[in-house]
Design a protein around this motif. Structure first.
Motif, PDB file in Angstrom:
ATOM      1  N   THR A 215       0.863  -1.176   0.000  1.00  0.00           N
ATOM      2  CA  THR A 215       0.000   0.000   0.000  1.00  0.00           C
ATOM      3  C   THR A 215       0.899   1.224   0.000  1.00  0.00           C
ATOM      4  OG1 THR A 215      -1.667  -1.158   1.311  1.00  0.00           O
ATOM      5  CG2 THR A 215      -1.816   1.247   1.240  1.00  0.00           C
ATOM      6  N   ILE A 216       0.643   2.142  -0.924  1.00  0.00           N
ATOM      7  CA  ILE A 216       1.361   3.417  -0.922  1.00  0.00           C
ATOM      8  C   ILE A 216       0.656   4.292   0.109  1.00  0.00           C
ATOM      9  CG2 ILE A 216       2.036   5.446  -2.252  1.00  0.00           C
ATOM     10  CD1 ILE A 216       1.999   3.639  -4.753  1.00  0.00           C
ATOM     11  N   VAL A 217       1.352   4.570   1.202  1.00  0.00           N
ATOM     12  CA  VAL A 217       0.753   5.247   2.347  1.00  0.00           C
ATOM     13  C   VAL A 217       0.780   6.757   2.195  1.00  0.00           C
ATOM     14  CG1 VAL A 217       0.919   5.571   4.847  1.00  0.00           C
ATOM     15  CG2 VAL A 217       1.371   3.322   3.853  1.00  0.00           C
ATOM     16  N   SER A 218       1.938   7.313   1.839  1.00  0.00           N
ATOM     17  CA  SER A 218       2.032   8.771   1.758  1.00  0.00           C
ATOM     18  C   SER A 218       3.151   9.186   0.825  1.00  0.00           C
ATOM     19  CB  SER A 218       2.269   9.376   3.149  1.00  0.00           C
ATOM     20  OG  SER A 218       3.511   8.956   3.665  1.00  0.00           O
ATOM     21  N   THR A 219       3.088  10.453   0.425  1.00  0.00           N
ATOM     22  CA  THR A 219       4.085  11.042  -0.472  1.00  0.00           C
ATOM     23  C   THR A 219       4.518  12.383   0.102  1.00  0.00           C
ATOM     24  OG1 THR A 219       2.980  10.007  -2.358  1.00  0.00           O
ATOM     25  CG2 THR A 219       4.514  11.812  -2.842  1.00  0.00           C
ATOM     26  N   ARG A 220       5.805  12.623   0.062  1.00  0.00           N
ATOM     27  CA  ARG A 220       6.379  13.907   0.488  1.00  0.00           C
ATOM     28  C   ARG A 220       7.344  14.377  -0.586  1.00  0.00           C
ATOM     29  NH1 ARG A 220       2.981  14.548   4.211  1.00  0.00           N
ATOM     30  NH2 ARG A 220       3.296  13.714   6.278  1.00  0.00           N
ATOM     31  N   ALA A 221       7.390  15.671  -0.793  1.00  0.00           N
ATOM     32  CA  ALA A 221       8.294  16.222  -1.800  1.00  0.00           C
ATOM     33  C   ALA A 221       8.856  17.548  -1.322  1.00  0.00           C
ATOM     34  CB  ALA A 221       7.560  16.420  -3.121  1.00  0.00           C
ATOM     35  N   ASN A 222      10.070  17.822  -1.750  1.00  0.00           N
ATOM     36  CA  ASN A 222      10.645  19.152  -1.581  1.00  0.00           C
ATOM     37  C   ASN A 222      11.303  19.515  -2.906  1.00  0.00           C
ATOM     38  OD1 ASN A 222      13.274  18.035  -1.620  1.00  0.00           O
ATOM     39  ND2 ASN A 222      13.368  17.920   0.616  1.00  0.00           N
ATOM     40  N   SER A 223      12.091  20.542  -2.940  1.00  0.00           N
ATOM     41  CA  SER A 223      12.659  21.002  -4.210  1.00  0.00           C
ATOM     42  C   SER A 223      13.657  20.015  -4.807  1.00  0.00           C
ATOM     43  CB  SER A 223      13.330  22.362  -4.020  1.00  0.00           C
ATOM     44  OG  SER A 223      14.381  22.254  -3.072  1.00  0.00           O
ATOM     45  N   SER A 224      14.176  19.079  -4.016  1.00  0.00           N
ATOM     46  CA  SER A 224      15.202  18.174  -4.553  1.00  0.00           C
ATOM     47  C   SER A 224      14.838  16.696  -4.520  1.00  0.00           C
ATOM     48  CB  SER A 224      16.528  18.373  -3.804  1.00  0.00           C
ATOM     49  OG  SER A 224      16.364  18.065  -2.441  1.00  0.00           O
ATOM     50  N   ARG A 225      13.856  16.303  -3.687  1.00  0.00           N
ATOM     51  CA  ARG A 225      13.547  14.878  -3.557  1.00  0.00           C
ATOM     52  C   ARG A 225      12.055  14.613  -3.495  1.00  0.00           C
ATOM     53  NH1 ARG A 225      17.152  11.737   0.731  1.00  0.00           N
ATOM     54  NH2 ARG A 225      15.064  11.452   1.512  1.00  0.00           N
ATOM     55  N   LEU A 226      11.696  13.415  -3.950  1.00  0.00           N
ATOM     56  CA  LEU A 226      10.338  12.900  -3.830  1.00  0.00           C
ATOM     57  C   LEU A 226      10.445  11.596  -3.056  1.00  0.00           C
ATOM     58  CD1 LEU A 226       7.311  12.895  -4.686  1.00  0.00           C
ATOM     59  CD2 LEU A 226       8.028  11.611  -6.712  1.00  0.00           C
ATOM     60  N   CYS A 227       9.660  11.458  -1.986  1.00  0.00           N
ATOM     61  CA  CYS A 227       9.704  10.244  -1.168  1.00  0.00           C
ATOM     62  C   CYS A 227       8.299   9.691  -0.987  1.00  0.00           C
ATOM     63  CB  CYS A 227      10.303  10.525   0.209  1.00  0.00           C
ATOM     64  SG  CYS A 227      12.029  11.017   0.166  1.00  0.00           S
ATOM     65  N   ARG A 228       8.199   8.349  -0.970  1.00  0.00           N
ATOM     66  CA  ARG A 228       6.924   7.678  -0.763  1.00  0.00           C
ATOM     67  C   ARG A 228       7.099   6.611   0.298  1.00  0.00           C
ATOM     68  NH1 ARG A 228       3.341   7.112  -5.966  1.00  0.00           N
ATOM     69  NH2 ARG A 228       1.865   7.883  -4.435  1.00  0.00           N
ATOM     70  N   VAL A 229       6.143   6.544   1.229  1.00  0.00           N
ATOM     71  CA  VAL A 229       6.152   5.518   2.259  1.00  0.00           C
ATOM     72  C   VAL A 229       5.213   4.407   1.801  1.00  0.00           C
ATOM     73  CG1 VAL A 229       5.578   4.983   4.653  1.00  0.00           C
ATOM     74  CG2 VAL A 229       6.646   7.179   4.080  1.00  0.00           C
TER      75      VAL A 229
END
Length: 92
Positions: free
Chosen positions: A55-69
């Motif tokens: 299950t893709i729980v969450s997504t976070r992004a900033n100016s340099s990275r994209l992360c998914r839990v």
């Protein structure tokens, strides 16, 4: 006596090896990485190579990275992994 004192260490080493989390790569699990690339939070799928559901729980992004839990569940195993990538890069 010395052999007996090493036995618990050997058992712990074997258990640690059995409990080490599965590492996922695009080559081994293209369906998971395709979902990381395109699917929204809340998406549920199956890793064909292992049979684990994710299950893709969450997504976070900033100016340099994209992360998914992502949570991954298989019989007798549960993992929570963070996959991150730089713009134009690969998930790690």
């Amino acid at each position: 006596m010395r052999v007996k004192s090493l036995a618990p260490l050997a058992v712990l080493a074997v258990l640690a090896a059995c409990m080490s989390p599965v590492t996922y790569t695009r080559a081994q699990s293209p369906d998971l990485f395709q979902a990381l690339d395109t699917r929204p939070d809340g998406y549920v799928g199956v890793v064909r190579s292992t049979g684990a559901t994710y299950t893709i729980v969450s997504t976070r992004a900033n100016s340099s990275r994209l992360c998914r839990v992502v949570t991954l569940k298989a019989p007798g195993d549960f993992q929570t992994e963070s996959f991150c990538k730089s713009k134009g890069g690969e998930w790690r």
